[in-house]
Scaffold this active site. Structure first.
Site, PDB file in Angstrom:
ATOM      1  N   TYR A  58       2.743   0.616  -2.885  1.00 47.38           N
ATOM      2  CA  TYR A  58       3.861   1.615  -3.451  1.00 47.38           C
ATOM      3  C   TYR A  58       4.502   1.896  -3.055  1.00 47.38           C
ATOM      4  O   TYR A  58       4.556   2.633  -1.805  1.00 47.38           O
ATOM      5  CB  TYR A  58       3.273   2.252  -3.981  1.00 47.38           C
ATOM      6  CG  TYR A  58       1.817   2.800  -5.791  1.00 47.38           C
ATOM      7  CD1 TYR A  58       1.670   1.024  -5.827  1.00 47.38           C
ATOM      8  CD2 TYR A  58       1.037   2.914  -5.862  1.00 47.38           C
ATOM      9  CE1 TYR A  58       1.033   0.763  -7.084  1.00 47.38           C
ATOM     10  CE2 TYR A  58       0.136   3.029  -6.259  1.00 47.38           C
ATOM     11  CZ  TYR A  58      -0.050   1.499  -7.068  1.00 47.38           C
ATOM     12  OH  TYR A  58      -0.757   1.964  -8.099  1.00 47.38           O
ATOM     13  N   HIS A  89      -6.928  -5.751  -6.132  1.00 48.53           N
ATOM     14  CA  HIS A  89      -5.895  -4.721  -7.142  1.00 48.53           C
ATOM     15  C   HIS A  89      -5.296  -6.712  -7.075  1.00 48.53           C
ATOM     16  O   HIS A  89      -4.390  -7.015  -6.543  1.00 48.53           O
ATOM     17  CB  HIS A  89      -4.842  -4.361  -6.460  1.00 48.53           C
ATOM     18  CG  HIS A  89      -2.998  -4.119  -7.188  1.00 48.53           C
ATOM     19  ND1 HIS A  89      -4.171  -3.679  -8.948  1.00 48.53           N
ATOM     20  CD2 HIS A  89      -2.488  -4.263  -7.652  1.00 48.53           C
ATOM     21  CE1 HIS A  89      -3.029  -3.236  -9.710  1.00 48.53           C
ATOM     22  NE2 HIS A  89      -1.421  -3.411  -8.512  1.00 48.53           N
TER      23      HIS A  89
END
Length: 321
Positions: free
Chosen positions: A54, A135
């Site tokens: 992120y 993920h």
């Protein structure tokens, strides 16, 4: 604050809402990020979500920013022992795979999983994370390899609980079955995009995987699996005129649901966003919403949904619209 147990009766106790930190350190500056984290903690919030990539798509970033900022906050506030920390592996850009994300994602090989946790622990300044998500699916790697690598992190104490992010239901079920057959720790949380509006059928959604009836049915049949929803407020599109509905939700079927949503909000004296969150948290299968906010005021609006109770008639109207 309300609380529940993550992943059945063996998981950690978490706040019923999770604070997402995706933009922290990039599009949300450090003072604002710290203020949001402080307010969440003061309200009794304990469950915080980040990832090792992120927000790598923001120009000039590396993907380190969110974890690094969260690590600074944990150290400066001394809250590491009181925070249920979730991060992710699998989607961090790997320059050796090219320049375009997510096509160049690191994947879920044993080597990537091991390197991923080492990098995350270093950036977060801790020796353990409470929840570790695989993920994005990686079908280039044998599922057994990924399952065994993740289980090894639990067995050596660096991870508490395992989760799957943006995995199809059949893939999730197969991974859990593989882990159980080897008497290994398996996935006990699943995170997908989930909001009140339903996605348009047949429209490609990129790397996002929507929560659908199949997933919710599977989770309802397996009490040791906790569903977690991201994108719950669609980046402000429920309430802001400058934020159009994402294409996947912009279809005729959304009209009736938006109308009933506004009606119920008016009846409750609540905001539309609060009704969406209450609907997610208060169903027969409670979903943990990830609150993605960029101000303390937005966080306070979301936290107020914890005390909003929809009556059976309101919930039925929302469900069937």
């Amino acid at each position: 604050m309300h609380y529940r147990t993550l992943g059945g009766d063996q998981g950690p106790r978490i706040s019923a809402v999770c604070l997402g930190t995706l933009p922290f350190g990039t599009t949300v500056d450090e003072p604002t990020s710290f203020a949001i984290l402080d307010r969440f903690a003061a309200a009794g919030g304990t469950f915080v979500d980040t990832a090792n990539h992120y927000a790598c798509w923001v120009p000039g970033t590396t993907g380190d920013e969110s974890e690094l900022l969260l690590g600074r906050w944990l150290r400066s506030r001394g809250t590491a022992g009181r925070t249920v920390l979730a991060t992710k592996v699998g989607a961090r850009p790997d320059p050796a795979r090219g320049a375009r994300w997510p096509a160049n994602a690191e994947g879920l090989s044993a080597a990537a999983v091991r390197a991923g946790i080492e990098g995350s622990l270093r950036r977060l300044g801790t020796d353990r994370v409470d929840l570790y998500y695989a993920h994005l699916e990686d079908r280039s790697v044998p599922l057994e390899e990924t399952v065994e690598a993740l289980a090894g992190l639990v067995q050596d104490g660096r991870v508490g609980t395992l989760g799957a992010g943006d995995h199809r239901t059949w893939r999730l079920a197969e991974a859990r079955h593989t882990a159980a057959g080897r008497d290994l720790p398996g996935f006990r949380a699943v995170q997908r995009r989930h909001t009140y509006l339903r996605p348009r059928r047949g429209l490609p959604s990129g790397h996002h995987v929507e929560a659908d009836e199949e997933l919710l049915d599977y989770a309802a049949a397996h009490p040791d699996l906790t569903p977690v929803g991201y994108g719950t407020l669609m980046g402000g599109a429920y309430t802001r005129a400058d934020r159009p509905l994402p294409e996947v939700y912009d279809h005729p079927g959304s009209v009736a649901r938006l109308r009933v949503l506004a009606e119920v909000a008016a009846e409750c004296g609540a905001t539309v966003n609060q009704v969406v969150l209450a609907w997610l948290m208060g169903g027969e299968l409670p979903v943990v919403p990830v609150l993605g906010v960029s101000s303390v005021a937005q966080l306070d609006e979301g936290l107020a949904a914890l005390d909003l109770r929809l009556d059976p008639v309101q919930r039925a109207r929302l469900d069937t619209a």
